[in-house]
Design a protein around this motif. Structure first.
Motif, PDB file in Angstrom:
ATOM      1  N   MET A   1       0.840  -1.179   0.000  1.00  0.00           N
ATOM      2  CA  MET A   1       0.000   0.000   0.000  1.00  0.00           C
ATOM      3  C   MET A   1       0.883   1.239   0.000  1.00  0.00           C
ATOM      4  N   ALA A   2       0.591   2.168  -0.899  1.00  0.00           N
ATOM      5  CA  ALA A   2       1.337   3.431  -0.940  1.00  0.00           C
ATOM      6  C   ALA A   2       0.963   4.268   0.273  1.00  0.00           C
ATOM      7  N   PRO A   3       1.927   5.040   0.803  1.00  0.00           N
ATOM      8  CA  PRO A   3       1.580   5.899   1.928  1.00  0.00           C
ATOM      9  C   PRO A   3       0.504   6.895   1.503  1.00  0.00           C
ATOM     10  N   GLN A   4      -0.411   7.175   2.422  1.00  0.00           N
ATOM     11  CA  GLN A   4      -1.486   8.107   2.105  1.00  0.00           C
ATOM     12  C   GLN A   4      -0.927   9.519   1.979  1.00  0.00           C
ATOM     13  N   ALA A   5      -1.306  10.216   0.923  1.00  0.00           N
ATOM     14  CA  ALA A   5      -0.853  11.586   0.691  1.00  0.00           C
ATOM     15  C   ALA A   5      -1.371  12.497   1.799  1.00  0.00           C
ATOM     16  N   ALA A   6      -0.563  13.489   2.154  1.00  0.00           N
ATOM     17  CA  ALA A   6      -0.957  14.440   3.198  1.00  0.00           C
ATOM     18  C   ALA A   6      -2.257  15.147   2.836  1.00  0.00           C
ATOM     19  N   SER A   7      -2.458  15.431   1.543  1.00  0.00           N
ATOM     20  CA  SER A   7      -3.696  16.102   1.117  1.00  0.00           C
ATOM     21  C   SER A   7      -4.922  15.274   1.476  1.00  0.00           C
ATOM     22  N   VAL A   8      -4.826  13.962   1.308  1.00  0.00           N
ATOM     23  CA  VAL A   8      -5.948  13.072   1.606  1.00  0.00           C
ATOM     24  C   VAL A   8      -6.148  12.977   3.114  1.00  0.00           C
ATOM     25  N   THR A   9      -5.066  12.791   3.849  1.00  0.00           N
ATOM     26  CA  THR A   9      -5.159  12.725   5.313  1.00  0.00           C
ATOM     27  C   THR A   9      -5.774  14.002   5.875  1.00  0.00           C
ATOM     28  N   ASN A  10      -5.306  15.150   5.390  1.00  0.00           N
ATOM     29  CA  ASN A  10      -5.832  16.436   5.863  1.00  0.00           C
ATOM     30  C   ASN A  10      -7.297  16.611   5.502  1.00  0.00           C
ATOM     31  N   LEU A  11      -7.661  16.204   4.288  1.00  0.00           N
ATOM     32  CA  LEU A  11      -9.062  16.322   3.874  1.00  0.00           C
ATOM     33  C   LEU A  11      -9.954  15.467   4.766  1.00  0.00           C
ATOM     34  N   LEU A  12      -9.592  14.206   4.950  1.00  0.00           N
ATOM     35  CA  LEU A  12     -10.413  13.318   5.769  1.00  0.00           C
ATOM     36  C   LEU A  12     -10.542  13.850   7.195  1.00  0.00           C
ATOM     37  N   SER A  13      -9.462  14.394   7.718  1.00  0.00           N
ATOM     38  CA  SER A  13      -9.498  14.985   9.059  1.00  0.00           C
ATOM     39  C   SER A  13     -10.445  16.184   9.101  1.00  0.00           C
ATOM     40  N   SER A  14     -10.383  17.038   8.087  1.00  0.00           N
ATOM     41  CA  SER A  14     -11.235  18.228   8.070  1.00  0.00           C
ATOM     42  C   SER A  14     -12.710  17.883   7.876  1.00  0.00           C
ATOM     43  N   LEU A  15     -12.992  16.750   7.245  1.00  0.00           N
ATOM     44  CA  LEU A  15     -14.377  16.354   7.001  1.00  0.00           C
ATOM     45  C   LEU A  15     -14.988  15.547   8.141  1.00  0.00           C
ATOM     46  N   ALA A  16     -14.160  15.092   9.078  1.00  0.00           N
ATOM     47  CA  ALA A  16     -14.664  14.280  10.188  1.00  0.00           C
ATOM     48  C   ALA A  16     -15.769  15.038  10.915  1.00  0.00           C
ATOM     49  N   ASN A  17     -16.876  14.371  11.111  1.00  0.00           N
ATOM     50  CA  ASN A  17     -18.024  14.913  11.852  1.00  0.00           C
ATOM     51  C   ASN A  17     -18.685  16.114  11.188  1.00  0.00           C
ATOM     52  N   GLN A  18     -18.442  16.316   9.890  1.00  0.00           N
ATOM     53  CA  GLN A  18     -19.104  17.407   9.170  1.00  0.00           C
ATOM     54  C   GLN A  18     -20.402  16.893   8.543  1.00  0.00           C
ATOM     55  N   GLU A  19     -21.431  17.696   8.594  1.00  0.00           N
ATOM     56  CA  GLU A  19     -22.704  17.347   7.965  1.00  0.00           C
ATOM     57  C   GLU A  19     -22.680  17.618   6.466  1.00  0.00           C
TER      58      GLU A  19
END
Length: 191
Positions: free
Chosen positions: A1-19
């Protein structure tokens, strides 16, 4: 598995618990507003369209172009994603089209006769897999970026094979093309 890109990690973090995400993913039968919403395989088969919060495009020139990508983070299994990420599509030359809808979102449409760099590959996780996450990211498109330049830089041949889509190097893609910060993103699950 390729390491997850920072852009993806940051996006998923910013979307956590968002409606509501700042990017909406539209299929003929459904629209993904809430990050992580579930979509069936048949519903996600047609090529999606996107709309973006008008607060993001408000201070941009009408001629601003956007680039978008879709990747699967969980192939073949979420617990053992050694083939991930898998590229599901790349589109360039998207422009904010028309006025914002009542909820403040404006459609991103491809310029006339603009085919995708990589056509949409519909979700098809294995039947025994848990639902996969399909992530969409949008950037301001750098000046001078063309479909031919992207295909040449990334060494993509027509048609783009499954082999070229597997273990997609998202961080390398962003670096090679000089993409900046992600403007907006969203994801859905399909299993």
């Amino acid at each position: 598995m390729a390491p997850q890109a920072a852009s993806v990690t940051n996006l998923l973090s910013s979307l956590a618990n968002q409606e509501h995400a700042p990017l909406r993913i539209h299929f003929p039968e459904t629209t993904i507003q809430k990050p992580g919403s579930s979509v069936t395989k048949p519903a996600s088969k047609p090529s999606p369209t996107l709309s973006i919060s008008s607060t993001i495009t408000a201070n941009k020139p009408a001629t601003q172009k956007y680039a978008a990508i879709a990747i699967d983070l969980d192939a073949p299994f979420r617990s053992f994603a050694f083939l991930s990420p898998i590229l599901h599509g790349i589109q360039l030359n998207l422009v904010a089209a028309g006025s914002a809808d009542p909820e403040g979102f404006v459609k991103l449409e491809a310029e006339e006769n603009q085919a995708p760099v990589v056509p949409w590959g519909p979700p098809n996780p294995p039947p025994i897999s848990s639902a996969h996450r399909y992530v969409f990211l949008v950037w301001e498109q750098p000046d001078g970026m063309t479909v031919e330049k992207v295909k040449g830089t990334l060494n993509l041949k027509e048609p783009v094979s499954l082999g070229a889509r597997i273990r997609w190097d998202e961080a390398g893609f962003e670096k090679k093309l000089g993409l900046g910060e992600v403007l907006a993103g969203n994801f859905f699950t399909c299993g």
